[in-house]
Design an enzyme around this catalytic site. Structure first.
Site, mmCIF file in Angstrom:
data_model
loop_
_atom_site.group_PDB
_atom_site.id
_atom_site.type_symbol
_atom_site.label_atom_id
_atom_site.label_comp_id
_atom_site.label_asym_id
_atom_site.label_seq_id
_atom_site.Cartn_x
_atom_site.Cartn_y
_atom_site.Cartn_z
ATOM 1 C CB ILE C 77 32.663 -33.183 -27.839
ATOM 2 C CG1 ILE C 77 33.909 -34.017 -27.569
ATOM 3 C CG2 ILE C 77 31.399 -33.968 -27.539
ATOM 4 C CD1 ILE C 77 34.128 -34.289 -26.087
ATOM 5 C CB CYS C 78 28.630 -30.484 -30.984
ATOM 6 S SG CYS C 78 27.456 -29.117 -31.008
ATOM 7 C CB VAL C 79 29.794 -26.791 -26.582
ATOM 8 C CG1 VAL C 79 29.177 -25.721 -27.477
ATOM 9 C CG2 VAL C 79 29.585 -26.441 -25.115
ATOM 10 C CB ALA C 82 29.028 -32.298 -25.251
#
Lengths: 129, 96, 129
Positions: C77-79, C82
């Protein structure tokens, strides 16, 4: 077609980003830019193409602060700082929208549709948003 | 170096027009999701050079009751074939 | 072949996340390798575990998590996407003192470098948005 799962591409890859969305109304322009900058950090061979409504990202004089936003035009000027020199603008998209190249941020290379086709053809991966 | 283009929105989106501007002669187009509405009327499917193969995703056509209206020019495929086509072409370019 | 899949779309709003899930399941059935799933932008909502759906509807987030665990898939999940959308793993929830994690443990919160790595190490990158 089945292939050996170990077939890996060379570690240097040619990746083309096609940025097709106008800024501010949605976040696609930002997502595309973020991906390209990450790519450049990895020293990949990056092309960045502005197509269709994407050319609106390049208009001079943007002020994102008016809508509590970062100014995307400023970020795009940093492409070169990150070593992304192959930045292209589709001529036909400009013409279709009545925008003159003089209204755009500097250091953009104007290209025709068939040149965009070539860039896609010669890329390992294309991100298109 | 051929490319599989996927298009997932209806003709109103003009995604197909964008795709056609930059397509190469040995590429293919796969219509998925609302993109399958391109497949059943000549007015939705402008003349595309013969060498460009056209595909439509069966599952999305079934859901939308457009399978029986699909024109001969479009080959109807399932998701398994979608995966195969992704392998047979050098890359996939998604228009969404 | 080695595939990576990038998902830009939130579940339920459009069909794209469901299409991506079917594509992922199918390529695995065919014996291909799914090198990485990368959830980007609104796509990070696909990793949210604090969801409830009607009994006769598919729970996309749960289906993703099951697929990821069953096949031991590397799911990222792209930080930056997210955190601003409230999709946090335990580490991020503690770091920002936000109580409970909201992301399935089957996915890892990480940076865009993981997307570029996926492009470099996969035969095909397929985008769904």
């Amino acid at each position: 077609m089945t292939e050996n799962a170990n077939t890996a591409k060379p570690i240097k890859s040619r990746i083309t980003f096609i940025s097709r969305s106008a800024p501010y109304g949605n976040n696609r322009a930002n997502l595309c830019l973020d991906m390209a900058l990450a790519c450049a950090v990895f020293e990949q061979d990056v092309n960045y193409v502005f197509l269709d409504d994407g050319i609106y990202q390049l208009l001079k004089g943007q002020d994102g602060a008016a809508i509590q936003n970062k100014t995307l035009g400023n970020a795009l000027e940093t492409l070169a700082l990150y070593g992304i020199e192959n930045v292209y603008v589709d001529q036909q998209s400009l013409k279709a929208r009545g925008i003159d190249a003089a209204e755009l941020l500097p250091s953009m290379q104007l290209i025709e549709n068939d040149a965009v086709s070539k860039l896609i053809e010669n890329s390992d991966t294309v991100f298109n948003l | 170096m051929s490319c599989l283009h996927t298009i997932n929105r209806s003709p109103d989106s003009k995604l197909l027009e964008s795709c056609l501007k930059v397509i190469n002669a040995d590429d293919a187009i796969l219509f998925i999701e609302d993109g399958v509405y391109h497949c059943f009327s000549l007015s939705n499917l402008p003349s595309i050079i013969e060498t460009v193969k056209l595909y439509g995703l069966r599952e999305d056509m079934l859901a939308r009751a457009t399978l029986s209206k699909t024109m001969d020019r479009v080959e109807v495929i399932d998701t398994a074939r979608f995966v195969e086509l992704s392998c047979e072409h050098d890359k996939v370019v998604s228009w969404f | 072949m080695k595939f990576s899949i990038v998902i830009y779309a939130a579940p339920y709003s459009t069909e794209s996340a469901a299409t991506a899930l079917r594509f992922a399941e199918t390529l695995i059935q065919q014996g291909h390798v799914l090198y990485r799933l990368f959830f980007f932008g609104d796509g990070v909502h696909n990793a949210s575990k604090l969801t409830v759906v009607a009994q006769d509807e598919i729970n996309l987030q749960l289906q993703w998590s099951k697929l990821i665990e069953e096949h031991d898939i590397d799911s990222v999940i792209c930080v930056s996407s997210a955190l601003r959308r409230g999709v946090l793993d335990q580490t991020e929830a503690e770091r920002h003192e936000l109580g409970t994690a909201s992301a399935y443990e089957s996915s890892e919160v990480a940076g865009l470098g993981q997307l570029i790595d996926a492009a470099l190490h996969s035969d095909r990158v397929v985008n769904f948005g």
